[in-house]
Scaffold this motif. Sequence first.
Motif, PDB file in Angstrom:
ATOM      1  N   ASN A  85       0.810  -1.220   0.000  1.00 57.61           N
ATOM      2  CA  ASN A  85       0.000   0.000   0.000  1.00 57.61           C
ATOM      3  C   ASN A  85       0.841   1.268   0.000  1.00 57.61           C
ATOM      4  O   ASN A  85       0.326   2.353  -0.278  1.00 57.61           O
ATOM      5  N   ARG A  86       2.106   1.156   0.326  1.00 54.56           N
ATOM      6  CA  ARG A  86       2.997   2.322   0.299  1.00 54.56           C
ATOM      7  C   ARG A  86       3.647   2.524  -1.067  1.00 54.56           C
ATOM      8  O   ARG A  86       4.278   3.553  -1.303  1.00 54.56           O
ATOM      9  N   LEU A  87       3.524   1.546  -1.935  1.00 57.09           N
ATOM     10  CA  LEU A  87       4.107   1.659  -3.272  1.00 57.09           C
ATOM     11  C   LEU A  87       3.144   2.367  -4.222  1.00 57.09           C
ATOM     12  O   LEU A  87       1.947   2.493  -3.939  1.00 57.09           O
ATOM     13  N   SER A  88       3.665   2.792  -5.355  1.00 51.49           N
ATOM     14  CA  SER A  88       2.794   3.314  -6.404  1.00 51.49           C
ATOM     15  C   SER A  88       1.853   2.209  -6.864  1.00 51.49           C
ATOM     16  O   SER A  88       2.153   1.011  -6.730  1.00 51.49           O
ATOM     17  N   LYS A  89       0.712   2.602  -7.416  1.00 52.54           N
ATOM     18  CA  LYS A  89      -0.243   1.602  -7.900  1.00 52.54           C
ATOM     19  C   LYS A  89       0.407   0.703  -8.945  1.00 52.54           C
ATOM     20  O   LYS A  89       0.171  -0.514  -8.963  1.00 52.54           O
ATOM     21  N   LYS A  90       1.236   1.285  -9.798  1.00 56.82           N
ATOM     22  CA  LYS A  90       1.904   0.500 -10.838  1.00 56.82           C
ATOM     23  C   LYS A  90       2.766  -0.600 -10.239  1.00 56.82           C
ATOM     24  O   LYS A  90       2.688  -1.767 -10.665  1.00 56.82           O
ATOM     25  N   ASN A  91       3.591  -0.273  -9.250  1.00 57.04           N
ATOM     26  CA  ASN A  91       4.463  -1.279  -8.654  1.00 57.04           C
ATOM     27  C   ASN A  91       3.682  -2.275  -7.806  1.00 57.04           C
ATOM     28  O   ASN A  91       4.011  -3.468  -7.772  1.00 57.04           O
ATOM     29  N   ARG A  92       2.653  -1.791  -7.103  1.00 56.32           N
ATOM     30  CA  ARG A  92       1.812  -2.704  -6.333  1.00 56.32           C
ATOM     31  C   ARG A  92       1.161  -3.725  -7.256  1.00 56.32           C
ATOM     32  O   ARG A  92       1.193  -4.939  -6.983  1.00 56.32           O
ATOM     33  N   ASP A 414      10.018   3.928  -3.880  1.00 59.21           N
ATOM     34  CA  ASP A 414       9.130   3.207  -4.790  1.00 59.21           C
ATOM     35  C   ASP A 414       9.925   2.293  -5.727  1.00 59.21           C
ATOM     36  O   ASP A 414       9.744   2.295  -6.945  1.00 59.21           O
ATOM     37  N   GLU A 415      10.802   1.460  -5.124  1.00 57.35           N
ATOM     38  CA  GLU A 415      11.607   0.522  -5.892  1.00 57.35           C
ATOM     39  C   GLU A 415      11.268  -0.914  -5.504  1.00 57.35           C
ATOM     40  O   GLU A 415      10.936  -1.192  -4.344  1.00 57.35           O
TER      41      GLU A 415
END
Length: 500
Positions: A85-92, A414-415
């Motif tokens: 939930n702390r990542l960008s939607k793309k990475n999640r 966000d990695e």
Amino acid sequence: MKIPKYSILAVLILTVMSCTSEKKENKDLKVEIYETSASGNSLTKITELSSIDTASVIKILPEKKFQTITGFGGSFTESTAYLLNRLSKKNRDTIIEAYFGEDGARYSLTRTHIASCDFSLSNYTYAPEADDMELKSFNIDDDRDDLIPLIKDAQAISKDGFKIISSPWSSPPWMKDNQDYVGGKLLPKYYDVFALYFSKYLDAYKAEGIDIWGLTPVNEPHGNGTNWESMHFTPEEETDFVQNHLGPKLEANGYGSINILGYDQNRKGIKEWVDEMYKDEASSKYFAGLAVHWYESTYDYFPEELQYAHNKAPNKYLIETEGCVDSEIPKWQDDAWYWRKEATDWGWDWASAEDKHLHTKYAPVHRYARDIIGCLNNWVDGWIDWNMVLDKQGGPNWFENWCVAPVIVDPDNDEVYFTPLYYTMAHFSKYIRPEAQVIGVENPDTELMITAAQNPDGSIAVVLFNEGSTEKNFALNLNDKLVTIKINAQAIQTVLIPQF
């Protein structure tokens, strides 16, 4: 009688043609090969076959059938869900797709915790009010922000679906003799209330659209050294709880099909538990099988103990419900570390002198591959990894009990880093599907670990592990059809044989 010369010539031609045809037929086993290796392959499709003749012929024996596969996968923890939930939607979305999508690992068997565990952000229970015998205060609000949305998003992506096994690390503290999350025993006067707690949990998750496939009465009934949430059961106490309280309660409330798996701790203790669980028809009635962990040793998968469990109850499940590289901070974006013998665990740090030999240092990939293949070759039908995602510290974990996960993230930047462990798990979960059947393998090469399973669609997945420092060539033989293959040094291969 004199044979005409042209007849002799015809016989010779036919003989040569027959030999050529036989040789061609014996070399036409069609396969797809995928490899993960220390040299850099990451579930990479291998298209070039070996041209080297080899005396090492591995024979696949589909007529020899063993256990039916339940599945492979990892665990939904609050720590994993919080990080996603702390990542960008793309990475999640990328990570969830990588675990559950058709182009990803296709996880089919998972686990989650009932209330808090060490990989939670804090201690919490679903029944906070003491002596609430009817559990009127029961609620799953702590799971609504992170855990439940993650499970539902995974469900939406998974084409075939997946099973969930749920485990409490402790009952509500007020039900225990020490009134604490950590350690202690469930007081007998609360056995029925704790059974109701499970039923309420199943109701609450069902209302969220999440059906639970299996339960364990408690995670690690031997405890964990009074470190994080735990609750102690002896084999006799847990069997009593399941036989006379949990099983009947779930049955009465419409959950008789839920699979209750006993024990849920290390393999060295299997014998005393299955002897009690499966003592007679009454004691075994509500147990669907046995759950085990891998933390007893960094290299030994305990085949004798696994075989004992199977022989005690051949028709019940035998599932590995937890394993991870623990007491170690992950190495960020360093694939080579996962192939080197530098990892440590709690046993290296804390084991008694007589058990120290069981906890040698190990390469994380080696440990995963060795254990999963060893389990499959000794009647285990399901294998579940621990956290799917952790951060660079190996958490978050309220007790600071750091561990490694197949996917490591840096939420601040966000990695995302897919470690070699992710690809190791996918070698099994992606290609050996639920309801596959483990089949026989005749392997003359003692330096290669091998297992094989035939999928419901008729395809066969053969998984090989070469721990050695040199590449190896081998021939795969199925029904007298052959293919010669090279496996790199320190490599895992899945050889997929289409329906034949």
